[in-house]
Design an enzyme around this catalytic site. Structure first.
Site, PDB file in Angstrom:
ATOM      1  N   HIS A  88       0.823  -1.212   0.000  1.00 21.88           N
ATOM      2  CA  HIS A  88       0.000   0.000   0.000  1.00 21.88           C
ATOM      3  C   HIS A  88       0.860   1.266   0.000  1.00 21.88           C
ATOM      4  O   HIS A  88       0.771   2.103  -0.900  1.00 21.88           O
ATOM      5  CB  HIS A  88      -0.887   0.051   1.245  1.00 21.88           C
ATOM      6  CG  HIS A  88      -1.798  -1.107   1.449  1.00 21.88           C
ATOM      7  ND1 HIS A  88      -2.912  -1.330   0.691  1.00 21.88           N
ATOM      8  CD2 HIS A  88      -1.778  -2.111   2.377  1.00 21.88           C
ATOM      9  CE1 HIS A  88      -3.555  -2.402   1.133  1.00 21.88           C
ATOM     10  NE2 HIS A  88      -2.883  -2.893   2.152  1.00 21.88           N
TER      11      HIS A  88
HETATM   12  O1  RIB Z   1      -5.133   0.247   4.312  1.00 23.49           O
HETATM   13  C1  RIB Z   1      -3.742   0.229   4.209  1.00 23.49           C
HETATM   14  C2  RIB Z   1      -3.113   1.251   5.130  1.00 23.49           C
HETATM   15  O2  RIB Z   1      -3.428   0.901   6.455  1.00 23.49           O
HETATM   16  C3  RIB Z   1      -1.613   1.331   5.047  1.00 23.49           C
HETATM   17  O3  RIB Z   1      -1.192   2.656   5.217  1.00 23.49           O
HETATM   18  C4  RIB Z   1      -1.138   0.445   6.172  1.00 23.49           C
HETATM   19  O4  RIB Z   1       0.068   0.911   6.747  1.00 23.49           O
HETATM   20  C5  RIB Z   1      -2.319   0.353   7.125  1.00 23.49           C
HETATM   21  O5  RIB Z   1      -2.218   0.995   8.269  1.00 23.49           O
END
Ligand code: RIB
Ligand code: CA
Length: 338
Positions: free
Chosen positions: A244
């Site tokens: 992500h």
């Molecule tokens: O949904 C993904 C996000 O949430 C990313 O930033 C990850 O680090 C989690 O906290």
């Protein structure tokens, strides 16, 4: 300064750690600071992890500011199932040899935005609490940014915390709403693309010999934290780990890897089931209503102005190649066939 001046706002977290390393290893960017927000783990742990990850990369001079300990209005939800109790899967980090700045993260962000006079980029990969507070602290903050890339939301796909909400927006919907209404030049890197940017378990196992033979501390650290991350993601039924936060960094490093659409996006803050949902107006129209006493009537159609470039397509092969090349995680074709 050669690269784009950039601050990362992080809730470090495994994928935040990988995002920091990708950013630090990308000559297209000049990392001028990291600001910390509570999210994947509590704030003090986020600060420790951020300082430790910077030390792994030898980035001892990148200033680190501590920010919000909790969302603006709500109770914090941490995510140790995915990131481990310490947020980085129990992997040892160098002992911290310095403290964060005394300046709180929102003030730090505002100061850098002023100092860089319109050239500062922010990549926010945690709950948007610090960024929202910066918008409130200085009403010119959002307009001063060259670009604000946000990892969060889900425009056309389901959420990952609730059926409709992604984790960062779920954690602080009110902050996300402030940011989306701020007028910043915004890129949303949400689950639409990050769930297609998987670091496959198969590739991880192929890397074992490469890492064992190598001396690169960044590659060793990245490989070690991916172990924990993969276990949780395989348990969730995926074939690999969604990168992500690194993908949000890639939106600045190689914007051509993402295809974006300018859309009007609003963040839902009410609703028992929908808080944190990013509602993207994909068909680009809203009904104009007029009151007729005891009811309303549709009298026309308006086009809400886009407030965000929403990433909808990713060249995932090119992104994973970039990620692996920069972090020293590349498997040579010969090793691949063994
Ligand atoms: O949904 C993904 C996000 O949430 C990313 O930033 C990850 O680090 C989690 O906290
Ligand atoms: Ca994060």
């Amino acid at each position: 300064m050669n690269g784009l001046p950039t601050v990362l706002d992080v809730d470090t977290g495994i994928d935040d750690a990988l995002a920091l390393l990708l950013a630090l290893r990308s000559p297209e960017l000049e990392i001028v600071g990291a600001s910390c927000v509570a999210g994947n783990v509590m704030l003090d742990q986020v600060v420790r992890n951020t300082l430790g990850v910077l030390a792994v990369a030898g980035a001892h001079r990148v200033p680190v500011a501590a920010g919000a300990r909790r969302p603006l209005l709500r109770r914090l939800t941490t995510a140790t199932f995915f990131h481990g109790e310490d947020g980085i899967g129990g992997v040892a980090l160098p002992a911290a040899s310095r403290e964060p700045l005394a300046e709180p993260a929102p003030a730090f962000l505002c100061r850098l935005a002023r100092e860089f006079g319109g050239r500062l980029n922010v990549v926010a990969v945690g709950p948007l609490t610090n960024v929202a507070l910066a918008c409130v602290l200085d009403s010119s903050f959002a307009a001063r940014l060259e670009r604000l890339v946000v990892m969060g939301g889900a425009a056309t796909v389901p959420g990952n915390v609730t059926p409709v909400a992604e984790a960062n927006f779920y954690n602080d919907p009110e902050a996300a709403r402030i940011v989306f209404e701020s007028g910043a030049r915004l890129t949303m890197v949400g689950l639409d693309v990050t769930m297609r940017a998987l670091f496959e378990a198969q590739r991880y196992h192929l890397l074992r010999d490469v890492i064992a033979a190598g001396q690169d501390p960044v590659a060793r650290f990245a490989w070690a934290v991916l172990d924990r991350y993969l276990k949780a993601d395989l348990a969730a039924g995926l074939t690999g780990s969604p990168l992500h936060d690194p993908l949000a960094v890639a939106a600045l490093v190689r914007p051509e890897l993402l295809t974006c659409r300018a859309l009007h996006v609003e963040i839902e803050t009410g609703g028992r089931l929908s808080a944190g949902q990013s509602v993207a107006n994909v068909n680009g129209l809203v009904e104009r209503l007029e009151s007729r006493g005891d009811h309303d009537d549709v009298v026309g159609l308006d086009r809400p102005p886009p407030n965000c470039d929403v990433a909808l397509v990713v060249d995932s092969t090119a992104f994973i190649d970039l990620f692996c090349e920069r972090l020293g995680l590349s498997v040579s074709p010969r090793q691949h066939t063994q």
